[in-house]
Design a protein around this motif. Structure first.
Motif, PDB file in Angstrom:
ATOM      1  N   UNK A 101       7.728 -27.894  44.594  1.00 32.01           N
ATOM      2  CA  UNK A 101       9.063 -28.301  45.009  1.00 32.01           C
ATOM      3  C   UNK A 101       9.547 -27.470  46.192  1.00 32.01           C
ATOM      4  N   UNK A 102       9.408 -26.166  46.095  1.00 29.75           N
ATOM      5  CA  UNK A 102       9.825 -25.285  47.192  1.00 29.75           C
ATOM      6  C   UNK A 102       8.971 -25.538  48.434  1.00 29.75           C
ATOM      7  N   UNK A 103       7.673 -25.732  48.248  1.00 28.29           N
ATOM      8  CA  UNK A 103       6.782 -25.995  49.381  1.00 28.29           C
ATOM      9  C   UNK A 103       7.173 -27.277  50.105  1.00 28.29           C
ATOM     10  N   UNK A 104       7.446 -28.342  49.365  1.00 23.35           N
ATOM     11  CA  UNK A 104       7.851 -29.614  49.977  1.00 23.35           C
ATOM     12  C   UNK A 104       9.192 -29.464  50.694  1.00 23.35           C
ATOM     13  N   UNK A 110      11.183 -27.877  57.987  1.00 29.51           N
ATOM     14  CA  UNK A 110      10.520 -27.394  59.199  1.00 29.51           C
ATOM     15  C   UNK A 110       9.969 -28.526  60.064  1.00 29.51           C
ATOM     16  N   UNK A 111       9.354 -29.516  59.442  1.00 31.92           N
ATOM     17  CA  UNK A 111       8.621 -30.523  60.212  1.00 31.92           C
ATOM     18  C   UNK A 111       9.284 -31.897  60.286  1.00 31.92           C
ATOM     19  N   UNK A 112      10.340 -32.134  59.539  1.00 30.89           N
ATOM     20  CA  UNK A 112      10.954 -33.468  59.523  1.00 30.89           C
ATOM     21  C   UNK A 112      12.381 -33.476  60.059  1.00 30.89           C
ATOM     22  N   UNK A 113      12.749 -32.480  60.824  1.00 36.17           N
ATOM     23  CA  UNK A 113      14.125 -32.389  61.336  1.00 36.17           C
ATOM     24  C   UNK A 113      14.546 -33.619  62.120  1.00 36.17           C
ATOM     25  N   UNK A 122      13.212 -40.344  51.313  1.00 38.94           N
ATOM     26  CA  UNK A 122      12.095 -41.098  50.717  1.00 38.94           C
ATOM     27  C   UNK A 122      10.847 -40.228  50.634  1.00 38.94           C
ATOM     28  N   UNK A 123      10.584 -39.439  51.669  1.00 32.26           N
ATOM     29  CA  UNK A 123       9.406 -38.573  51.676  1.00 32.26           C
ATOM     30  C   UNK A 123       9.520 -37.502  50.592  1.00 32.26           C
ATOM     31  N   UNK A 124      10.674 -36.837  50.539  1.00 32.85           N
ATOM     32  CA  UNK A 124      10.839 -35.714  49.623  1.00 32.85           C
ATOM     33  C   UNK A 124      10.883 -36.156  48.159  1.00 32.85           C
ATOM     34  N   UNK A 125      11.707 -37.150  47.865  1.00 35.20           N
ATOM     35  CA  UNK A 125      11.893 -37.562  46.471  1.00 35.20           C
ATOM     36  C   UNK A 125      10.858 -38.580  45.998  1.00 35.20           C
ATOM     37  N   UNK A 126       9.986 -39.030  46.876  1.00 34.52           N
ATOM     38  CA  UNK A 126       8.999 -40.041  46.514  1.00 34.52           C
ATOM     39  C   UNK A 126       7.722 -39.490  45.916  1.00 34.52           C
TER      40      UNK A 126
END
Length: 144
Positions: A101-104, A110-113, A122-126
């Motif tokens: 969870x912390x890694x995601x 960092x990479x999806x700003x 959708x990316x995080x909670x999917x």
């Protein structure tokens, strides 16, 4: 008796939660206690924040999107889903749920700003473990 056994089963998370809460107080963070389904919720004066450690939920105070008790209801329901994972996994929770969870979360920040909020959500909670926490907590997300 059952409550005591659950507390011991989740002891690493509880010790971390109490240390985190103590650190927040030491640093002067303003907070107040609430509850959700008889579970302690510590509400902090911050935005975009949710953390579940054992039976303790830490959430940010969301202006304009407040649920009952001064916090965002969907965030608390999601974090309650993590509590259910903690109850099931016990001492393995930090390794199997906390670390991914912390890694995601760090990866996303960092990479999806530049991504639109709906795509980031959708990316995080999917994916694991967030999608299971949503299901367990009764959160229905609609991805556009």
């Amino acid at each position: 008796m059952k409550k005591t056994l659950f507390y011991l089963w989740q002891l690493p998370q509880h010790l971390l939660a109490l240390a985190f809460w103590g650190l927040l107080k030491l640093c002067g963070w303003e907070s107040h206690r609430g509850s959700f389904l008889s579970q302690p919720v510590i509400v902090l004066k911050t935005r975009s924040f949710g953390l579940s450690l054992g039976e303790y939920i830490f959430v940010g105070l969301y202006e304009g999107r407040l649920g009952s008790g001064g916090f965002a209801g969907e965030t608390v329901k999601h974090e309650h889903g993590h509590t259910i994972q903690s109850r099931r996994l016990g001492p393995l929770y930090l390794l199997l749920v906390g670390l991914p969870s912390i890694s995601r979360n760090i990866w996303d920040r960092k990479f999806h700003r530049g991504w639109p909020p709906a795509r980031r959500e959708a990316w995080y909670y999917g994916a694991w473990p967030e999608n299971q926490a949503d299901r367990l907590g009764g959160v229905l997300r609609r991805y556009i």
